[in-house]
Design a protein around this motif. Structure first.
Motif, short mmCIF file in Angstrom:
data_model
loop_
_atom_site.label_atom_id
_atom_site.label_comp_id
_atom_site.label_asym_id
_atom_site.label_seq_id
_atom_site.Cartn_x
_atom_site.Cartn_y
_atom_site.Cartn_z
N LEU A 1 17.70 -8.70 -22.89
CA LEU A 1 17.61 -7.33 -22.17
C LEU A 1 18.59 -7.20 -21.16
N PRO A 2 18.81 -8.12 -20.20
CA PRO A 2 19.68 -7.75 -18.91
C PRO A 2 21.00 -7.68 -19.56
N TRP A 3 21.35 -8.56 -20.79
CA TRP A 3 22.86 -8.43 -21.12
C TRP A 3 22.97 -7.24 -21.80
N PHE A 4 22.13 -6.30 -22.42
CA PHE A 4 22.35 -5.12 -23.04
C PHE A 4 22.36 -4.23 -22.12
N ALA A 5 21.79 -4.27 -21.08
CA ALA A 5 21.85 -3.23 -19.75
C ALA A 5 23.11 -3.53 -19.12
N PHE A 6 23.66 -4.51 -18.98
CA PHE A 6 25.12 -4.78 -18.20
C PHE A 6 26.17 -4.27 -19.04
N SER A 7 26.16 -4.66 -20.53
CA SER A 7 27.20 -4.33 -21.23
C SER A 7 27.42 -3.07 -21.52
N GLU A 8 25.88 -2.30 -21.88
CA GLU A 8 26.08 -0.91 -22.20
C GLU A 8 26.32 -0.10 -20.95
N GLY A 9 25.90 -0.38 -19.80
CA GLY A 9 26.30 0.19 -18.61
C GLY A 9 27.74 0.09 -18.17
N LEU A 10 28.21 -0.94 -18.20
CA LEU A 10 29.56 -1.25 -18.02
C LEU A 10 30.68 -0.27 -19.04
N THR A 11 30.58 -0.43 -20.40
CA THR A 11 31.08 0.30 -21.39
C THR A 11 31.17 1.76 -21.08
N GLN A 12 30.06 2.24 -20.83
CA GLN A 12 29.60 3.59 -20.51
C GLN A 12 30.53 4.26 -19.29
N ALA A 13 30.31 3.18 -18.25
CA ALA A 13 31.04 3.53 -16.86
C ALA A 13 32.39 3.44 -17.12
N ALA A 14 32.94 2.77 -18.12
CA ALA A 14 34.44 2.56 -18.04
C ALA A 14 35.10 4.07 -18.56
N THR A 15 34.33 4.78 -19.32
CA THR A 15 34.72 5.94 -19.83
C THR A 15 34.18 7.31 -19.11
N ALA A 16 33.36 7.03 -18.16
CA ALA A 16 32.75 8.02 -17.49
C ALA A 16 33.82 9.29 -16.79
N VAL A 17 34.71 8.76 -16.38
CA VAL A 17 35.57 9.69 -15.47
C VAL A 17 36.31 10.54 -16.64
N ILE A 18 37.05 9.71 -17.76
CA ILE A 18 37.85 10.43 -18.64
C ILE A 18 37.11 11.33 -19.54
N ASN A 19 35.70 11.26 -19.59
CA ASN A 19 34.98 11.67 -20.48
C ASN A 19 34.63 13.24 -19.90
N GLN A 20 34.54 13.42 -18.55
CA GLN A 20 34.39 14.59 -17.77
C GLN A 20 35.77 15.09 -17.13
N PRO A 21 36.44 15.53 -17.67
CA PRO A 21 37.63 16.10 -16.85
C PRO A 21 37.49 17.36 -16.07
N ASN A 22 36.39 18.26 -16.66
CA ASN A 22 35.90 19.37 -16.01
C ASN A 22 35.40 19.26 -14.58
N LEU A 23 34.70 18.05 -14.53
CA LEU A 23 33.97 17.65 -13.30
C LEU A 23 34.66 17.14 -12.33
N VAL A 24 35.75 16.38 -12.85
CA VAL A 24 36.75 15.60 -11.81
C VAL A 24 37.69 16.77 -11.32
N LYS A 25 37.86 17.87 -11.96
CA LYS A 25 38.76 18.87 -11.35
C LYS A 25 38.02 19.89 -10.31
N LYS A 26 36.56 20.00 -10.51
CA LYS A 26 36.09 20.56 -9.40
C LYS A 26 35.80 19.99 -8.02
N VAL A 27 36.25 20.67 -6.99
CA VAL A 27 36.41 19.94 -5.58
C VAL A 27 34.91 19.50 -5.25
N VAL A 28 33.87 20.14 -5.39
CA VAL A 28 32.71 20.04 -4.99
C VAL A 28 31.86 18.79 -5.53
#
Length: 188
Positions: free
Chosen positions: A1-28
């Motif tokens: 269970l801890p490994w799944f949480a670690f690997s899932e969180g890390l793989t999703q975090a790796a693409t978190a910024v590029i998956n949300q370009p609209n939020l990145v371009k908002k200043v606030v």
């Protein structure tokens, strides 16, 4: 269970910024939340699974170990490691788009280098200190086993080192993310 949480969180975090370009371009919008949310959400899912595991252990062993009170400390170590690596990979993925694919391969190798599907006693004695002192997840996984299944903690030193390493990784990953954050909107 801890490994799944670690690997899932890390793989999703790796693409978190590029998956949300609209939020990145908002200043606030607070960009620091993007890599943090996947790590926290996978952590919460893992916590629910751990509660079910603890219920099964209590049912089958007919005992509730007092070492369960140490789980929040182990969770903190795991969360620091996941978020630190998540910040680093999220920031770097904006500039190097192959990181998520490389991360998947590295996580598979890391999984087998960590005593998760095999007991730590199978590690040859000359390599055991290296595995526990250099791999923070080995100490974290063993602390989970000790606290939930055994009821006796036998890896205090390794866990302390894992906590220090995880805190360092968290600070380093966050600093790297902060340094790269100003160029995200230009690249995306």
């Amino acid at each position: 269970l801890p490994w799944f949480a670690f690997s899932e969180g890390l793989t999703q975090a790796a693409t978190a910024v590029i998956n949300q370009p609209n939020l990145v371009k908002k200043v606030v919008f607070p960009l620091n939340l993007l890599p943090l949310v996947p790590g926290l959400s996978s952590f919460l899912e893992s916590t629910l699974g751990l509660m079910v595991l603890i219920a099964f252990v209590v049912f089958f062993q007919q005992t509730l170990h007092p070492t369960l009170l140490l789980l929040p400390l182990v969770w903190l170590t795991q969360l620091l490691l996941t978020c630190g690596l998540g910040y680093a990979t999220a920031g770097l993925t904006v500039f190097i788009r192959d990181i998520p694919q490389t991360l998947t391969v590295l996580l598979n190798l890391w999984f087998y280098a960590t005593p998760i599907i095999y007991p730590a006693e199978l590690i040859p004695q000359p390599f055991k200190p290296w595995v526990f002192w250099l791999n923070p997840l080995a100490a974290i996984a063993q602390m989970y086993r000790d606290a939930i299944l055994v009821g006796e903690i036998s890896h205090w030193g390794e866990w302390a080192v894992a906590t220090a390493v995880s805190a360092g990784i968290c600070m380093g990953g966050f600093c790297l993310y902060q340094k790269l954050k100003s160029a995200f909107a230009d690249v995306l």
